[in-house]
Write a protein that holds these residues in place. Structure first.
Motif, PDB file in Angstrom:
ATOM      1  N   THR A 185     -21.738 -67.682  42.678  1.00 56.01           N
ATOM      2  CA  THR A 185     -20.724 -68.016  41.678  1.00 56.01           C
ATOM      3  C   THR A 185     -20.506 -66.832  40.747  1.00 56.01           C
ATOM      4  OG1 THR A 185     -21.431 -70.304  41.791  1.00 56.01           O
ATOM      5  CG2 THR A 185     -20.055 -69.706  39.933  1.00 56.01           C
ATOM      6  N   ILE A 186     -19.266 -66.390  40.643  1.00 55.03           N
ATOM      7  CA  ILE A 186     -18.942 -65.332  39.698  1.00 55.03           C
ATOM      8  C   ILE A 186     -18.033 -65.904  38.610  1.00 55.03           C
ATOM      9  CG2 ILE A 186     -19.225 -63.413  41.323  1.00 55.03           C
ATOM     10  CD1 ILE A 186     -16.120 -63.397  41.513  1.00 55.03           C
ATOM     11  N   VAL A 187     -18.036 -65.249  37.472  1.00 64.05           N
ATOM     12  CA  VAL A 187     -17.263 -65.741  36.342  1.00 64.05           C
ATOM     13  C   VAL A 187     -16.237 -64.681  35.946  1.00 64.05           C
ATOM     14  CG1 VAL A 187     -17.417 -66.772  34.049  1.00 64.05           C
ATOM     15  CG2 VAL A 187     -19.419 -66.787  35.546  1.00 64.05           C
ATOM     16  N   LEU A 188     -14.964 -65.051  35.949  1.00 64.89           N
ATOM     17  CA  LEU A 188     -13.937 -64.156  35.398  1.00 64.89           C
ATOM     18  C   LEU A 188     -13.665 -64.622  33.982  1.00 64.89           C
ATOM     19  CD1 LEU A 188     -11.387 -63.974  38.366  1.00 64.89           C
ATOM     20  CD2 LEU A 188     -13.217 -62.384  37.848  1.00 64.89           C
ATOM     21  N   ARG A 189     -13.981 -63.774  33.027  1.00 57.09           N
ATOM     22  CA  ARG A 189     -13.871 -64.178  31.616  1.00 57.09           C
ATOM     23  C   ARG A 189     -12.659 -63.519  30.971  1.00 57.09           C
ATOM     24  NH1 ARG A 189     -19.223 -64.880  28.311  1.00 57.09           N
ATOM     25  NH2 ARG A 189     -19.033 -66.808  29.464  1.00 57.09           N
ATOM     26  N   VAL A 190     -11.798 -64.342  30.420  1.00 54.36           N
ATOM     27  CA  VAL A 190     -10.586 -63.840  29.775  1.00 54.36           C
ATOM     28  C   VAL A 190     -10.610 -64.275  28.323  1.00 54.36           C
ATOM     29  CG1 VAL A 190      -8.074 -63.792  29.887  1.00 54.36           C
ATOM     30  CG2 VAL A 190      -9.366 -64.238  31.955  1.00 54.36           C
ATOM     31  N   LYS A 191     -10.241 -63.380  27.420  1.00 56.65           N
ATOM     32  CA  LYS A 191     -10.154 -63.763  26.011  1.00 56.65           C
ATOM     33  C   LYS A 191      -8.719 -63.622  25.550  1.00 56.65           C
ATOM     34  CE  LYS A 191     -14.926 -62.967  24.921  1.00 56.65           C
ATOM     35  NZ  LYS A 191     -15.971 -62.052  24.508  1.00 56.65           N
ATOM     36  N   ILE A 192      -8.213 -64.661  24.910  1.00 54.33           N
ATOM     37  CA  ILE A 192      -6.825 -64.621  24.442  1.00 54.33           C
ATOM     38  C   ILE A 192      -6.786 -64.977  22.957  1.00 54.33           C
ATOM     39  CG2 ILE A 192      -5.749 -65.112  26.682  1.00 54.33           C
ATOM     40  CD1 ILE A 192      -5.453 -68.024  25.779  1.00 54.33           C
ATOM     41  N   PRO A 193      -5.810 -64.424  22.226  1.00 53.07           N
ATOM     42  CA  PRO A 193      -5.770 -64.690  20.781  1.00 53.07           C
ATOM     43  C   PRO A 193      -5.537 -66.164  20.474  1.00 53.07           C
ATOM     44  CG  PRO A 193      -3.797 -63.545  21.497  1.00 53.07           C
ATOM     45  CD  PRO A 193      -4.736 -63.531  22.650  1.00 53.07           C
ATOM     46  N   ARG A 194      -6.160 -66.631  19.396  1.00 53.01           N
ATOM     47  CA  ARG A 194      -6.077 -68.043  19.041  1.00 53.01           C
ATOM     48  C   ARG A 194      -4.689 -68.405  18.509  1.00 53.01           C
ATOM     49  NH1 ARG A 194      -8.198 -71.718  15.200  1.00 53.01           N
ATOM     50  NH2 ARG A 194      -9.442 -73.325  16.203  1.00 53.01           N
ATOM     51  N   GLU A 195      -4.026 -67.433  17.860  1.00 53.85           N
ATOM     52  CA  GLU A 195      -2.709 -67.745  17.289  1.00 53.85           C
ATOM     53  C   GLU A 195      -1.670 -67.967  18.382  1.00 53.85           C
ATOM     54  OE1 GLU A 195      -4.225 -64.778  15.633  1.00 53.85           O
ATOM     55  OE2 GLU A 195      -5.154 -66.423  14.522  1.00 53.85           O
ATOM     56  N   GLU A 196      -1.821 -67.193  19.458  1.00 50.91           N
ATOM     57  CA  GLU A 196      -0.828 -67.317  20.525  1.00 50.91           C
ATOM     58  C   GLU A 196      -1.550 -67.544  21.856  1.00 50.91           C
ATOM     59  OE1 GLU A 196       1.622 -63.908  21.139  1.00 50.91           O
ATOM     60  OE2 GLU A 196       2.826 -65.051  22.565  1.00 50.91           O
ATOM     61  N   PRO A 197      -2.045 -68.775  22.068  1.00 45.84           N
ATOM     62  CA  PRO A 197      -2.876 -69.013  23.255  1.00 45.84           C
ATOM     63  C   PRO A 197      -2.059 -69.208  24.519  1.00 45.84           C
ATOM     64  CG  PRO A 197      -2.776 -70.993  21.911  1.00 45.84           C
ATOM     65  CD  PRO A 197      -1.876 -69.998  21.265  1.00 45.84           C
ATOM     66  N   VAL A 198      -1.599 -68.122  25.085  1.00 51.02           N
ATOM     67  CA  VAL A 198      -0.775 -68.207  26.296  1.00 51.02           C
ATOM     68  C   VAL A 198      -1.395 -67.332  27.376  1.00 51.02           C
ATOM     69  CG1 VAL A 198       1.528 -67.883  27.269  1.00 51.02           C
ATOM     70  CG2 VAL A 198       1.288 -68.518  24.873  1.00 51.02           C
ATOM     71  N   ILE A 199      -1.440 -67.861  28.573  1.00 52.29           N
ATOM     72  CA  ILE A 199      -1.982 -67.098  29.701  1.00 52.29           C
ATOM     73  C   ILE A 199      -1.217 -67.512  30.948  1.00 52.29           C
ATOM     74  CG2 ILE A 199      -3.824 -68.806  30.147  1.00 52.29           C
ATOM     75  CD1 ILE A 199      -5.619 -66.399  30.890  1.00 52.29           C
ATOM     76  N   ASP A 200      -1.148 -66.606  31.935  1.00 56.04           N
ATOM     77  CA  ASP A 200      -0.431 -66.946  33.175  1.00 56.04           C
ATOM     78  C   ASP A 200      -1.188 -68.006  33.950  1.00 56.04           C
ATOM     79  OD1 ASP A 200       1.674 -65.246  32.821  1.00 56.04           O
ATOM     80  OD2 ASP A 200       0.599 -63.524  33.648  1.00 56.04           O
ATOM     81  N   SER A 201      -0.434 -68.924  34.527  1.00 53.54           N
ATOM     82  CA  SER A 201      -1.054 -69.956  35.369  1.00 53.54           C
ATOM     83  C   SER A 201      -1.375 -69.363  36.738  1.00 53.54           C
ATOM     84  CB  SER A 201      -0.096 -71.133  35.521  1.00 53.54           C
ATOM     85  OG  SER A 201      -0.531 -71.965  36.553  1.00 53.54           O
ATOM     86  N   ILE A 202      -2.448 -69.878  37.365  1.00 48.47           N
ATOM     87  CA  ILE A 202      -2.749 -69.429  38.734  1.00 48.47           C
ATOM     88  C   ILE A 202      -2.531 -70.576  39.720  1.00 48.47           C
ATOM     89  CG2 ILE A 202      -4.353 -67.608  38.063  1.00 48.47           C
ATOM     90  CD1 ILE A 202      -6.630 -69.614  38.859  1.00 48.47           C
ATOM     91  N   LEU A 203      -1.793 -71.583  39.275  1.00 50.88           N
ATOM     92  CA  LEU A 203      -1.622 -72.797  40.082  1.00 50.88           C
ATOM     93  C   LEU A 203      -0.960 -72.506  41.430  1.00 50.88           C
ATOM     94  CD1 LEU A 203      -2.123 -75.825  39.896  1.00 50.88           C
ATOM     95  CD2 LEU A 203       0.160 -76.098  39.021  1.00 50.88           C
ATOM     96  N   ASP A 204      -0.002 -71.561  41.432  1.00 50.19           N
ATOM     97  CA  ASP A 204       0.675 -71.266  42.698  1.00 50.19           C
ATOM     98  C   ASP A 204      -0.243 -70.538  43.674  1.00 50.19           C
ATOM     99  OD1 ASP A 204       0.729 -69.282  40.786  1.00 50.19           O
ATOM    100  OD2 ASP A 204       2.376 -68.216  41.747  1.00 50.19           O
ATOM    101  N   LEU A 205      -1.217 -69.799  43.145  1.00 52.39           N
ATOM    102  CA  LEU A 205      -2.164 -69.092  44.020  1.00 52.39           C
ATOM    103  C   LEU A 205      -3.281 -70.019  44.475  1.00 52.39           C
ATOM    104  CD1 LEU A 205      -2.519 -65.824  41.909  1.00 52.39           C
ATOM    105  CD2 LEU A 205      -1.208 -66.081  44.002  1.00 52.39           C
TER     106      LEU A 205
END
Lengths: 396, 130
Positions: free
Chosen positions: B61-81
Motif C-alpha cells: 500500500t502506498i500513499v499519495l498525499r496532497v495538501k490543498i488550501p483550506r480557503e479554496e478546497p478544490v482538487i481534480d476528480s479522478i473518477l473518470d480514471l
C-alpha cells in the motif's frame, strides 16, 4: 404543422427494493429501473444507518474507541477491534505476546466461518430453500458456541485489547473447541456439495452477475468478490498481521467470476478457516501472558499515524488512525469492505432480470451497518439511454 | 507511515498525471484505490487528502498525499480514471467540504443527515462545532 419527429417512450418500471424488504435483511434501497424484465439502471441509496462513528471516535479516548469500533458491525466486530487495536499498538510501540496473537487469529477465523455460513444461509433462503437456511443457521450455532467458549460472548466479543486479549483459554476449553470444529467440518462439506450439485441453486447462481477482473480492480472491489474473479488478494497473506505469517494456509481463488463462484469461495474459505483454527489450537505458544494488566497500559500517546488493514469476512477492512499526542485520536477513518462492494457495484445488475437482483446483491454479502453511509447515485455505465416517463412529465 | 506504508507527497496538479501513469504502467488490474482520507488542519490552513493505493500482486500500500488550501478546497476528480473513487470523493465532499472538480455526483446530504447539511455544517471540520 407537419409532424417530423415521433418520440417513442418505452415503458420503464421503477421498482424500489427496500429499505425494508423481505428479501433484504438490512436497510438499503435499490431503486431499479426495468424495461420489461430487464434491469436498465440501478440507483443505490443508503444512509439509513448513519451513526457518525468517525466523529465519535475523535471525541473519545483511544481506549474507549476500542469498544466503539467493535460496534460498527455486529457480525465482524472482532476484525474491527483488531484493526483499530493494531493501529493503536503501532502508535504506542506495544507488541502483544505470541500467545495473544494466536488467540486473536483464532477469534477472527471463527468469526469468518460464522459470517460465511450466515450469508450462504441467506442465499439459500433467497433462492427459495428455507429449510436449507434453517439447517445452515442451526449448524452455525456450533461456531457461535465455540466463539462463546473462547471470548465469553456469542456475538459482540470485545475480546481484543491493547497488548493482547481479554481472556486466555485452558486445555479443557481447547478440547471443547476442537470437538466443535471436528463436528462442523462434515456439515460444511455437505452444504458445499449441495451448492455445487443442486440444480436449482446452480441455475439461479451460475453466470449471474459476472464481474470481470478489470472491473474488480477499477471499482475497488475486495474480499471474496475479488477472489471469485481470479484476483489474488488477501490481506492475511500480504500484511501477515497477527499470526497469519506463521500459520500455513492458501488463498482461495476461483475463475468463474459469477454469483455462484462468490458463494463457493466462501464455503472453501470456511474450510480453510477450520484448518487454521485447528492449527492454532494444536500449536498455541506458551510464551507468556495473553492477557495484559490493564492498569499498566500506557496512558500517554505519542504523535504518529498508522494505516492498518485486515481481511474481514467480507474483504479488506482498513483503519487510518492519527494521533497528535493528546488522549483522543486526531482522526480515525474507517473504510469497510461493504462500502466499496455495495456502492461500486451498480453496474453488475444491468441486463439481468429483476429476479436476479436479490441473488446478485446477496452474493456481495451486504453489511449496511458497516457501510453506514452514503447515498449513491447512478453507476449505469453502458446502459441504454432511456427517457423515463417521470422525467418527461416533470419537464412538461 | 506505520506499518511500512510509503508516503509520497505530491502537488494537486500532478495527481491525475500520476494516477494516469500508474494505469499506463501497471494496467487496470495492477492496482486498486483503497480509500481516500481527508483530514482537516485548521492551524496550518490546509486540508490533507491521502489516496491509498494498493499495488497488486504484492499488495503493497502506498500513499499519495496532497495538501490543498483550506480557503479554496478544490482538487481534480479522478473518477473518470478510477471509478472506485466515487464513495471516497463523495464522502470527503460531504464531511469536509472538499470539491472534486469534474465529479458530477457530489452533493450535500450524501451521508450527513439533511438537516445538518442544510445548515452548511461539515462535521469533520475541526471548527464545525459538532
Amino acid at each position: 404543422m407537419a409532424v417530423d419527429k415521433i418520440i417513442e417512450v418505452p415503458l420503464v418500471l421503477e421498482i424500489p427494493v427496500g429499505p425494508q424488504h423481505p428479501a433484504l435483511h438490512e436497510p438499503l434501497l435499490l431503486k431499479v429501473y426495468a424495461e420489461g424484465e430487464e434491469i436498465v439502471k440501478v440507483e443505490i441509496n443508503t444512509g439509513y444507518n448513519h451513526r457518525g462513528i468517525e466523529k465519535l471516535c475523535e471525541k473519545r479516548s483511544f481506549y474507549k474507541d476500542i469498544f466503539l469500533v467493535g460496534r460498527v458491525c455486529g457480525i465482524c466486530n472482532t476484525v474491527h477491534a483488531d484493526c483499530f487495536v493494531r493501529a493503536v499498538e503501532e502508535i504506542l510501540g506495544v507488541t502483544p505476546s505470541d500467545r495473544a496473537r494466536y488467540l486473536r487469529t483464532l477469534a477472527q477465523e471463527l468469526e469468518r466461518i460464522h459470517s460465511h455460513m450466515l450469508i450462504n444461509a441467506v442465499m439459500a433462503e433467497i433462492v427459495g430453500y428455507e429449510t436449507l437456511f434453517m439447517l445452515i443457521m442451526r449448524d452455525r450455532e456450533l461456531i457461535m458456541k465455540a466463539k462463546e467458549i473462547l471470548t465469553g460472548c456469542r456475538v459482540l466479543a470485545d475480546y481484543i485489547m491493547v497488548g493482547g486479549v481479554r481472556r486466555d483459554i485452558d486445555d479443557a476449553k481447547k478440547e471443547k473447541i476442537l470437538k466443535i470444529l471436528d463436528k462442523i467440518e462434515p456439515k460444511i462439506k455437505y452444504y458445499m456439495k449441495v451448492f455445487e450439485e443442486d440444480v436449482t441453486i446452480t441455475k439461479r447462481l451460475v453466470d449471474v452477475g459476472i464481474i470481470e477482473p478489470k472491473d474488480v480492480t477499477l471499482h475497488s472491489l475486495v474480499g471474496p468478490i475479488a477472489r471469485a474473479s481470479n484476483i489474488h488478494i488477501d490481506v492475511r497473506k500480504s500484511d501477515k498481521y497477527d499470526a497469519y505469517g506463521e500459520v500455513p494456509f492458501e488463498i482461495v481463488v476461483r475463475k468463474e467470476k459469477d454469483s455462484w463462484a462468490r458463494m463457493m469461495v466462501r464455503w472453501e474459505e470456511a474450510l480453510v478457516s477450520l484448518e487454521i483454527c485447528k492449527y492454532i489450537l494444536e500449536n498455541l505458544p506458551n510464551d507468556g501472558k495473553a492477557v495484559p494488566d490493564e492498569r499498566r497500559l500506557p496512558r500517554r500517546f505519542p504523535p504518529g499515524e498508522t494505516f492498518t488493514r485486515v481481511e474481514a469476512p467480507r474483504g479488506e477492512l482498513t483503519y487510518y488512525v492519527k494521533s497528535d499526542g493528546k488522549p483522543n485520536p486526531y482522526r480515525v477513518k474507517i473504510r469497510t469492505p461493504s462500502y466499496n462492494n455495495i456502492i461500486n457495484t451498480g453496474f453488475v445488475y444491468l441486463e439481468h432480470s429483476i429476479a436476479d437482483l436479490p441473488v446478485i446483491l446477496v452474493s456481495f454479502d451486504p453489511c449496511i451497518s458497516c457501510m453506514e453511509r452514503v447515498v449513491v447515485i447512478d453507476l449505469a455505465e453502458g446502459s441504454r439511454k432511456l427517457v423515463p416517463l417521470k422525467k418527461l412529465a416533470s419537464k412538461g | 507511515m506505520k506499518p511500512d506504508r510509503i508516503v509520497i507527497e505530491i502537488s494537486s496538479e500532478n495527481l491525475r498525471k500520476i494516477i494516469g501513469l500508474l494505469k499506463e504502467k501497471l494496467g487496470d488490474e495492477g492496482f486498486y484505490l483503497n480509500t481516500i482520507v481527508g483530514t482537516d488542519y485548521p492551524s496550518d490552513k490546509l486540508f490533507q487528502i491521502d489516496y491509498y493505493i494498493t499495488l497488486i500482486p504484492d499488495e503493497q500500500t502506498i500513499v499519495l498525499r496532497v495538501k490543498i488550501p483550506r480557503e479554496e478546497p478544490v482538487i481534480d476528480s479522478i473518477l473518470d480514471l478510477v471509478p472506485g473513487a466515487l464513495p471516497g470523493e463523495c464522502e470527503a465532499h460531504d464531511l469536509l467540504g472538499i470539491v472534486f472538480r469534474g465529479n458530477k455526483y457530489l452533493k450535500r446530504g450524501f451521508f450527513v443527515p439533511i438537516e445538518v447539511a442544510e445548515k452548511g455544517i461539515y462535521p469533520l471540520r475541526k471548527d464545525s462545532g459538532v
